[in-house]
Design an enzyme around this catalytic site. Structure first.
Site, PDB file in Angstrom:
ATOM      1  N   HIS A  70      28.369  -8.038  41.444  1.00 59.64           N
ATOM      2  CA  HIS A  70      27.187  -8.570  42.126  1.00 59.64           C
ATOM      3  C   HIS A  70      26.846  -7.730  43.346  1.00 59.64           C
ATOM      4  O   HIS A  70      27.668  -6.953  43.838  1.00 59.64           O
ATOM      5  CB  HIS A  70      27.369 -10.057  42.481  1.00 59.64           C
ATOM      6  CG  HIS A  70      28.059 -10.317  43.778  1.00 59.64           C
ATOM      7  ND1 HIS A  70      27.377 -10.530  44.948  1.00 59.64           N
ATOM      8  CD2 HIS A  70      29.370 -10.407  44.084  1.00 59.64           C
ATOM      9  CE1 HIS A  70      28.242 -10.746  45.927  1.00 59.64           C
ATOM     10  NE2 HIS A  70      29.450 -10.672  45.428  1.00 59.64           N
ATOM     11  N   CYS A  71      25.612  -7.884  43.802  1.00 63.14           N
ATOM     12  CA  CYS A  71      25.127  -7.213  45.004  1.00 63.14           C
ATOM     13  C   CYS A  71      24.119  -8.148  45.676  1.00 63.14           C
ATOM     14  O   CYS A  71      24.181  -9.357  45.504  1.00 63.14           O
ATOM     15  CB  CYS A  71      24.514  -5.853  44.661  1.00 63.14           C
ATOM     16  SG  CYS A  71      23.022  -5.943  43.642  1.00 63.14           S
ATOM     17  N   ARG A  72      23.179  -7.601  46.407  1.00 60.00           N
ATOM     18  CA  ARG A  72      22.199  -8.435  47.108  1.00 60.00           C
ATOM     19  C   ARG A  72      21.208  -9.066  46.141  1.00 60.00           C
ATOM     20  O   ARG A  72      20.958 -10.255  46.177  1.00 60.00           O
ATOM     21  CB  ARG A  72      21.476  -7.592  48.164  1.00 60.00           C
ATOM     22  CG  ARG A  72      20.448  -8.358  48.963  1.00 60.00           C
ATOM     23  CD  ARG A  72      19.832  -7.462  50.042  1.00 60.00           C
ATOM     24  NE  ARG A  72      18.674  -8.120  50.623  1.00 60.00           N
ATOM     25  CZ  ARG A  72      17.439  -8.021  50.153  1.00 60.00           C
ATOM     26  NH1 ARG A  72      17.203  -7.282  49.077  1.00 60.00           N
ATOM     27  NH2 ARG A  72      16.437  -8.643  50.737  1.00 60.00           N
TER      28      ARG A  72
ATOM     29  N   GLY B 299      20.777  -7.730  42.555  1.00 56.34           N
ATOM     30  CA  GLY B 299      21.067  -7.448  41.150  1.00 56.34           C
ATOM     31  C   GLY B 299      20.797  -6.017  40.724  1.00 56.34           C
ATOM     32  O   GLY B 299      21.206  -5.609  39.643  1.00 56.34           O
TER      33      GLY B 299
ATOM     34  N   ILE C 141      23.317 -12.059  45.300  1.00 58.68           N
ATOM     35  CA  ILE C 141      23.714 -13.069  46.279  1.00 58.68           C
ATOM     36  C   ILE C 141      22.497 -13.838  46.810  1.00 58.68           C
ATOM     37  O   ILE C 141      22.620 -15.000  47.213  1.00 58.68           O
ATOM     38  CB  ILE C 141      24.571 -12.468  47.415  1.00 58.68           C
ATOM     39  CG1 ILE C 141      25.420 -13.562  48.073  1.00 58.68           C
ATOM     40  CG2 ILE C 141      23.723 -11.711  48.405  1.00 58.68           C
ATOM     41  CD1 ILE C 141      26.585 -13.055  48.860  1.00 58.68           C
TER      42      ILE C 141
END
Length: 98
Positions: free
Chosen positions: A63-65, A67, A92
């Protein structure tokens, strides 16, 4: 592998399910808001790949901020022989809106 929704991710985290959880945001982003994943920023992934070598056949949820970086990480890991990588759609930002 197919991507994972933030709803599915939350359920799996709440149930303490076993998978490798990887956050590819920058360290400062991780420090501000993390879900307990291992932090390897996307730019560092090629030089830190050995940290994941034991998990080539294990499910890895990235995951990241939002996608986008995690999708790039998924594609990169797949080219390196990782067979069970899933991207968290919405990242997120979507997770925090649950």
């Amino acid at each position: 592998m197919e991507d994972i929704t933030v709803e599915d991710l939350k359920s799996r985290l709440d149930n303490n399910e076993k998978f490798v959880f990887l956050d590819v945001r920058e360290e400062w982003e991780y420090e501000d808001d993390n879900l307990g994943a291992k932090n390897i920023p996307l730019a560092d992934l090629p030089t830190r790949l050995e940290e994941l070598e034991d998990y080539k056949d294990t499910e890895i949820v990235v995951h990241c901020r939002s996608g986008a970086r995690s999708m790039n990480a998924k594609k990169f890991l797949e080219t390196k022989g990782f067979s069970k990588v899933r991207n968290t759609t919405g990242g997120i930002l979507a997770y925090r809106n649950l």
